[in-house]
Write a protein that holds these residues in place. Structure first.
Motif, PDB file in Angstrom:
ATOM      1  N   ARG A   6       0.576  -1.044  -0.367  1.00  0.00           N
ATOM      2  CA  ARG A   6      -0.219   0.376  -0.252  1.00  0.00           C
ATOM      3  C   ARG A   6       0.953   1.315  -0.043  1.00  0.00           C
ATOM      4  N   TYR A   7       0.757   2.669  -0.885  1.00  0.00           N
ATOM      5  CA  TYR A   7       1.545   3.696  -1.098  1.00  0.00           C
ATOM      6  C   TYR A   7       0.468   4.428  -1.052  1.00  0.00           C
ATOM      7  N   SER A   8       1.087   5.675  -0.861  1.00  0.00           N
ATOM      8  CA  SER A   8       0.503   6.927  -0.384  1.00  0.00           C
ATOM      9  C   SER A   8      -0.191   7.262  -2.056  1.00  0.00           C
ATOM     10  N   GLU A   9       0.297   7.166  -2.964  1.00  0.00           N
ATOM     11  CA  GLU A   9       0.893   8.125  -4.782  1.00  0.00           C
ATOM     12  C   GLU A   9       1.514   6.990  -5.104  1.00  0.00           C
ATOM     13  N   LYS A  10       1.274   6.759  -6.725  1.00  0.00           N
ATOM     14  CA  LYS A  10       1.823   6.170  -7.161  1.00  0.00           C
ATOM     15  C   LYS A  10       2.273   6.531  -8.521  1.00  0.00           C
ATOM     16  N   LEU A  11       3.182   6.124  -9.035  1.00  0.00           N
ATOM     17  CA  LEU A  11       3.998   6.079 -10.309  1.00  0.00           C
ATOM     18  C   LEU A  11       4.137   4.866 -11.134  1.00  0.00           C
ATOM     19  N   GLU A  12       4.567   5.422 -12.392  1.00  0.00           N
ATOM     20  CA  GLU A  12       4.877   3.905 -13.391  1.00  0.00           C
ATOM     21  C   GLU A  12       5.515   4.350 -15.055  1.00  0.00           C
ATOM     22  N   LEU A  13       6.689   3.769 -14.513  1.00  0.00           N
ATOM     23  CA  LEU A  13       7.283   3.550 -15.854  1.00  0.00           C
ATOM     24  C   LEU A  13       7.943   2.490 -16.262  1.00  0.00           C
ATOM     25  N   ASP A  14       7.335   2.775 -17.758  1.00  0.00           N
ATOM     26  CA  ASP A  14       7.748   1.137 -18.632  1.00  0.00           C
ATOM     27  C   ASP A  14       9.240   2.089 -19.295  1.00  0.00           C
ATOM     28  N   LEU A  15      10.393   0.844 -18.687  1.00  0.00           N
ATOM     29  CA  LEU A  15      11.237   1.265 -18.872  1.00  0.00           C
ATOM     30  C   LEU A  15      12.269   0.990 -20.837  1.00  0.00           C
ATOM     31  N   ALA A  16      11.354   0.179 -21.175  1.00  0.00           N
ATOM     32  CA  ALA A  16      11.174   0.810 -22.912  1.00  0.00           C
ATOM     33  C   ALA A  16      11.316   2.408 -23.574  1.00  0.00           C
ATOM     34  N   THR A  17      10.412   3.001 -23.478  1.00  0.00           N
ATOM     35  CA  THR A  17      10.423   4.188 -22.968  1.00  0.00           C
ATOM     36  C   THR A  17      11.441   5.629 -23.211  1.00  0.00           C
ATOM     37  N   VAL A  18      12.090   5.384 -22.419  1.00  0.00           N
ATOM     38  CA  VAL A  18      13.252   5.737 -22.295  1.00  0.00           C
ATOM     39  C   VAL A  18      14.106   6.394 -23.228  1.00  0.00           C
ATOM     40  N   VAL A  19      14.627   7.851 -23.551  1.00  0.00           N
ATOM     41  CA  VAL A  19      15.773   7.357 -24.557  1.00  0.00           C
ATOM     42  C   VAL A  19      16.610   8.278 -24.272  1.00  0.00           C
ATOM     43  N   PRO A  20      17.936   8.385 -24.784  1.00  0.00           N
ATOM     44  CA  PRO A  20      19.246   9.633 -24.529  1.00  0.00           C
ATOM     45  C   PRO A  20      19.035  10.891 -23.715  1.00  0.00           C
ATOM     46  N   SER A  21      19.332  11.376 -23.150  1.00  0.00           N
ATOM     47  CA  SER A  21      18.925  12.564 -22.096  1.00  0.00           C
ATOM     48  C   SER A  21      20.526  13.539 -21.460  1.00  0.00           C
ATOM     49  N   LEU A  22      19.696  14.528 -21.230  1.00  0.00           N
ATOM     50  CA  LEU A  22      21.102  15.496 -21.089  1.00  0.00           C
ATOM     51  C   LEU A  22      20.465  15.808 -19.980  1.00  0.00           C
ATOM     52  N   ALA A  23      20.584  16.742 -19.013  1.00  0.00           N
ATOM     53  CA  ALA A  23      19.797  17.600 -17.891  1.00  0.00           C
ATOM     54  C   ALA A  23      21.087  18.924 -17.881  1.00  0.00           C
ATOM     55  N   GLY A  24      19.860  20.290 -17.944  1.00  0.00           N
ATOM     56  CA  GLY A  24      20.471  21.261 -17.661  1.00  0.00           C
ATOM     57  C   GLY A  24      19.641  22.094 -18.775  1.00  0.00           C
ATOM     58  N   PRO A  25      20.446  23.903 -18.575  1.00  0.00           N
ATOM     59  CA  PRO A  25      21.819  23.940 -18.841  1.00  0.00           C
ATOM     60  C   PRO A  25      22.357  24.816 -16.779  1.00  0.00           C
ATOM     61  N   LYS A  26      20.837  23.958 -15.613  1.00  0.00           N
ATOM     62  CA  LYS A  26      21.487  24.034 -14.692  1.00  0.00           C
ATOM     63  C   LYS A  26      20.648  24.429 -13.057  1.00  0.00           C
ATOM     64  N   ARG A  27      20.029  22.890 -13.860  1.00  0.00           N
ATOM     65  CA  ARG A  27      19.236  22.126 -12.810  1.00  0.00           C
ATOM     66  C   ARG A  27      19.089  20.892 -13.389  1.00  0.00           C
ATOM     67  N   PRO A  28      19.478  19.598 -12.267  1.00  0.00           N
ATOM     68  CA  PRO A  28      19.401  18.251 -12.745  1.00  0.00           C
ATOM     69  C   PRO A  28      17.991  17.511 -13.160  1.00  0.00           C
ATOM     70  N   GLN A  29      16.296  18.321 -13.079  1.00  0.00           N
ATOM     71  CA  GLN A  29      15.355  18.347 -13.028  1.00  0.00           C
ATOM     72  C   GLN A  29      15.141  18.402 -14.813  1.00  0.00           C
ATOM     73  N   ASP A  30      15.719  18.785 -15.028  1.00  0.00           N
ATOM     74  CA  ASP A  30      16.008  20.326 -16.481  1.00  0.00           C
ATOM     75  C   ASP A  30      15.952  18.794 -17.261  1.00  0.00           C
ATOM     76  N   ARG A  31      15.122  18.137 -17.836  1.00  0.00           N
ATOM     77  CA  ARG A  31      16.081  16.961 -19.059  1.00  0.00           C
ATOM     78  C   ARG A  31      15.344  17.090 -20.129  1.00  0.00           C
ATOM     79  N   VAL A  32      16.152  17.174 -21.096  1.00  0.00           N
ATOM     80  CA  VAL A  32      16.212  16.833 -22.203  1.00  0.00           C
ATOM     81  C   VAL A  32      16.667  15.510 -23.072  1.00  0.00           C
ATOM     82  N   SER A  33      15.911  15.794 -24.233  1.00  0.00           N
ATOM     83  CA  SER A  33      15.979  14.158 -25.192  1.00  0.00           C
ATOM     84  C   SER A  33      17.065  14.804 -25.512  1.00  0.00           C
ATOM     85  N   LEU A  34      18.483  14.132 -26.181  1.00  0.00           N
ATOM     86  CA  LEU A  34      19.403  14.126 -27.333  1.00  0.00           C
ATOM     87  C   LEU A  34      19.290  14.988 -28.523  1.00  0.00           C
ATOM     88  N   SER A  35      17.977  13.884 -28.556  1.00  0.00           N
ATOM     89  CA  SER A  35      17.397  14.054 -30.337  1.00  0.00           C
ATOM     90  C   SER A  35      17.095  16.399 -30.395  1.00  0.00           C
TER      91      SER A  35
END
Length: 944
Positions: free
Chosen positions: A362-391
């Motif tokens: 039992r959890y308070s909240e739930k998220l889900e991710l299909d690993l197959a949807t992950v694409v090459p990425s970077l994060a920046g230019p100043k915060r780690p949560q600011d993901r940008v797909s490499l393309s």
């Protein structure tokens, strides 16, 4: 304090577990039964906390009702139940650990001054420190880089290291892993972590879950092997070492379900950047995150550790994986004993801590991710949560560049800074005015800038001639630093081998890194070098300039060292917005290098690829990295290693013997460490001439009993700050400028500029650290508009411009308390206890923010600073606060009655409002009443 009552066992949980003929005392979770109590469906992390309460129940601080509250946890409820968590051990790194040992040494003297027994100041929980934050990548690109950087490290840090050797001898249960060994979090998962801890308690060998708190926010890396642990401030860690439990509210737990497999071309780094983006958007600050589902079983342990490591970046307290066969396989690989591995498996299965892929706690909240949807990425230019797909990276870079190329607004800011302190802020530190973060606005449209290139990107090429005759033009976006660094990725063989294989293929194609790129390799442990050697991959990395520079954090924490001199000169002359690409976890403004404005997080293979490309203004999928010997274009796809190639090398190159040999005598150190002269004695003999280690003033004149809490009147604003002010902005970090208050102090004490070292290395000297608090080169104080760095207005001098330190000295001389006004997410980032210590020593009595990150809020209380929050939906702007008002706070005295007020009345000039008191637990209230956590612990130990 924990243990103030007699040990109790209200549920009859105490029993024995036999493993291979050896008997252990354990506290069974299955014994907790009753109406509304459902232990089986609790999240893994809460089961670990429940065992902790069962084992430490004393009828006073930990009661049967606490145990029932946790066993009957309501997943949907808002956290309001306080519990006392007693970690099995404390883990530290040297930047944050040195102040801990300084404080313990000072507490011994204070205990003696109060008529108590100094020997009571001694770790009651095992404490281990890894010296990994002091090596700087001064020398790079040569075979001698590692050896020379270590020599420089010892030259700079001799006093600190002697002090730590004293502490290792003076304190029981305190061990130090010497320099040149590895990064604390990698050493933790590869060697120090037990997963199941054993210790003699009242003559019985007791087994229980390994738990820890650490003085680095990335302590959560150990979550990857099923250890519940998180980062705390140094002051909290000291209390834990002294037997003080961590006071916490039973948290909400977010379940993150994983399914599928990573696709070809995607790395663990891409996965973690995706998860970071998802969880930041969801909102998990102060919550536990726990991974479950069928995808967990398919996830290698190294990938789990990579994800756990990034917990601070998405804001959760922990990001934990349960124990399973992958865990025990990793323990076997890393050289743990068969006895330990058998105990881990038997204990986890007995206690319901073994992962069931089909189970859904039992959890308070739930998220889900299909690993197959992950694409090459970077994060920046100043915060780690600011993901940008490499393309999209090239387009995203161009969009962001406008924030870093100055127009009229930038010229105005630079003029103000130059007037204030020309030498303190060379052009390398010139301000970059940006939206968001702690910005004050955006420059005029750079497409109209005179240097605009006409292709939608500003351009300002600077011609460079290196000492070897190499010539080139340098422009915005050039990659000035490409660093394989940081615990996040250098513990992960898949991405490290991937980087080396990409380097091999690049060399075989005749590619070279661009001559303006500073290339560094700083693995998390010696094991990485071992498997590189065994796989015969080291020569290819060396050929591209990725020579070993040290086993430490280096670039990720700002120890990047200087750029290539001619490159630095060009960057400063043209005020270029150059970039760094690093395989790290932090890319906040001003953190990596003072010459570099834009910083991107990437996987180690992408770090190598960008070093070859030489610019962020490229499309790695479609633009060539260079040409081969025949003049043919070579693309990243031509040299990117396949997953099967990586796995083949991992299988053949990594052995258990590498771990057992490298960690065989891990605490002994090399000849340099062993030959250091070591002071002796129960108390430390402070050197009055030392500029590294000084006795701090926390206990000066401290009475036996705390004085009553008082309301705050006649306060002035020291700083008025915007959103997302991190502990990097607050805490002293990086290089010490010549004409800064800290630089002036060192010069006055006979220290030449070349020996200033970094703020981190001088954390044992409060005089240096006070002067560097709120002095980050990218900090923008709205009370002193147009400035950047440690400037404010001093109302003891009619609002004249001043440095933050000088103004605080004037306020202290007049007895004027100080206030900091802030926006959202105040204190995010690394735990950095000096962000709170420096704040307190500057004379700040209260902070008012829109919201806080967990650790910094707690640390402020631990230093006797009152954290307040604006009313819901309000902020300084909506309330019309300019920072020029005189502030008073009434209702604080309610704390003297033993309760905590929900709000206090704030009067600021003609404005009044009720601020929410962010003292969240009774334990925190006790700390505040005592003037801080250290004073609270000292008084309690004296009475014990």
């Amino acid at each position: 304090m924990a243990g103030s009552g007699e040990r109790q066992d209200s549920f009859g949980a105490k029993g024995t577990l036999d493993v291979d003929g050896k008997s252990y005392e354990i506290y069974r979770l299955s014994a907790v039964e009753g109406e509304g109590l459902d232990v089986d469906s609790l999240p893994f992390s809460l089961k670990v906390l429940l065992e902790n309460l069962l084992r430490t129940e004393d009828g006073a601080d930990i009661t049967a009702d606490d145990i029932r509250a946790l066993a009957g946890w309501d997943a949907d409820a808002h956290p309001d139940k306080e519990i006392q968590f007693t970690p099995a051990r404390v883990i530290m790194q040297d930047f944050t650990g040195v102040p801990c040992v300084v404080d313990l040494a000072t507490m011994r003297e204070a205990m003696s001054d109060l008529g108590g027994d100094p020997s009571k100041i001694n770790p009651l929980a095992p404490a281990e420190m890894v010296i990994d934050h002091s090596v700087i990548a001064d020398v790079f690109g040569t075979p001698e880089a590692f050896e020379r950087n270590v020599e420089i490290e010892y030259e700079r840090n001799r006093e600190r290291y002697q002090f730590l050797r004293w502490g290792q001898g003076a304190f029981d249960d305190f061990k130090v892993v010497p320099p040149g060994t590895g990064i604390v979090h990698q050493v933790n998962i590869e060697h120090l972590a037990r997963v199941v801890f054993t210790r003699e308690v009242d003559g019985e060998l007791t087994a229980y879950p390994d738990t820890c708190v650490g003085t680095d926010s990335h302590t959560t890396m150990v979550n990857g092997i099923g250890v519940v642990g998180w980062g705390v401030g140094g002051i909290e860690a000291e209390a834990a070492m002294l037997g003080q439990p961590v006071s916490m509210l039973i948290p909400r737990v977010v379940g993150f379900k994983l399914g599928g497999d990573l696709p070809e071309g995607a790395t663990a780094t891409d996965l973690v950047l995706t998860i970071t983006e998802m969880l930041r958007q969801h909102g998990v600050v102060g919550k536990f995150v726990e991974f479950y589902g069928p995808g967990v079983s398919a996830l290698p342990l190294a990938n789990r550790a990579t994800i756990g490591n990034m917990s601070p970046e998405f804001g959760s307290t922990i990001a934990v994986f349960p124990i399973d066969e992958e865990t025990t396989k990793y323990l076997e690989l890393t050289g743990r004993t068969p006895e330990q591995i058998a105990l881990v498996e038997a204990y986890a299965k007995e206690q319901g801590l073994w992962h069931d892929p089909a189970a859904e706690p039992r959890y308070s909240e739930k998220l889900e991710l299909d690993l197959a949807t992950v694409v090459p990425s970077l994060a920046g230019p100043k915060r780690p949560q600011d993901r940008v797909s490499l393309s999209s990276a090239k387009e995203a870079f161009r969009t962001s560049l406008g924030d870093y190329v100055d127009g009229e607004a930038g010229d105005s800011v630079r003029s103000k800074v130059d007037e204030a302190s020309a030498e303190s802020f060379p052009s390398s530190d010139a301000p970059s005015v940006s939206e968001g973060g702690n910005g004050e606005g955006k420059p005029d449209d750079w497409r109209n800038h005179p240097a605009g290139s006409g292709d939608g990107r500003p351009s300002n090429p600077q011609h460079v001639r290196l000492s070897d005759g190499t010539e080139f033009d340098l422009d915005h976006g050039a990659v000035a630093i490409a660093a394989i660094t940081s615990c996040t990725n250098t513990s992960n063989p898949s991405v490290m081998i991937g980087a080396a294989l990409l380097a091999k293929k690049a060399v075989e194609k005749g590619l070279t890194t661009k001559p303006w790129v500073k290339t560094t390799l700083a693995p998390g442990s010696k094991v990485v070098s071992d498997y590189y050697e065994r796989a015969e991959l080291t020569p290819y990395l060396d050929k591209l300039g990725f020579n070993l520079v040290g086993y430490g954090c280096t670039t990720c924490i700002g120890n990047s060292g200087p750029l290539i001199p001619e490159v630095s000169d060009a960057v400063n002359a043209g005020d270029l917005a150059v970039t760094s690409v690093l395989s790290g976890n932090r890319n906040f403004e001003g953190r990596i290098n003072p010459d570099v404005k834009m910083n991107y997080l990437a996987s180690p293979p992408l770090v190598v690829a960008y070093a070859l490309a030489g610019s962020m203004d490229v499309d790695l999928f479609n633009d060539p990295l260079g040409t081969d010997e025949d003049g043919n274009d070579v693309f990243m796809r031509d040299i990117w290693p396949s997953a099967s190639e990586v796995e083949e090398v991992i299988a053949s190159a990594i052995t258990s013997e590498m771990f057992t040999e490298d960690y065989a005598d891990v605490f002994a150190g090399d000849e340099q460490w062993r030959s250091l002269p070591t002071p002796e004695g129960d108390t430390f003999e402070w050197d009055p001439q030392s500029t590294y280690v000084r006795k701090p003033p926390y206990f000066d004149g401290m009475p036996d009993e705390p004085s009553p809490v008082e309301d705050i009147t006649g306060a002035r604003v020291l700083l008025k700050l915007g959103d997302s002010v991190t502990t990097d902005h607050i805490s002293p970090a990086g290089a010490i400028k010549k004409d800064s208050p800290a630089g002036s102090y060192l010069a006055e004490h006979g220290v030449g500029q070349r020996d200033f070292n970094s703020y981190g290395s001088r954390r044992g000297n409060h005089e240096v650290m006070i002067r560097g608090t709120f002095a980050n080169i990218r900090l923008r104080n709205q009370l002193a508009p147009g400035t950047e760095g440690g400037f404010t207005r001093d109302f003891t001098r009619d609002g004249a411009d001043s440095t933050v330190f000088e103004a605080s000295e004037n306020y202290l001389a007049q007895g004027t308390p100080l206030v900091v006004l802030a926006g959202k997410e105040y204190g995010s980032g690394s735990s950095r206890d000096w962000a709170a210590k420096g704040t307190a020593l500057l004379g700040v009595k209260a902070v008012i923010a829109e919201s806080y990150e967990r650790i910094h809020r707690s640390n402020l209380i631990g230093m006797g600073v009152l954290p307040l929050q604006y009313p819901e939906g309000e902020n300084a702007e909506s309330l019309g606060l300019t920072g020029e008002e005189e502030f008073s706070f009434s209702g604080v005295t309610e704390l003297n009655s033993g309760s905590t007020p929900r709000t206090v009345k704030v009067t600021a000039g003609d404005t009044e409002f009720d601020a929410v008191v962010r003292i969240d637990t009774p334990g925190e209230a006790n700390y505040y009443r005592n003037g801080g956590i250290m004073q609270f612990v000292l008084r309690n130990l004296r009475k014990a």
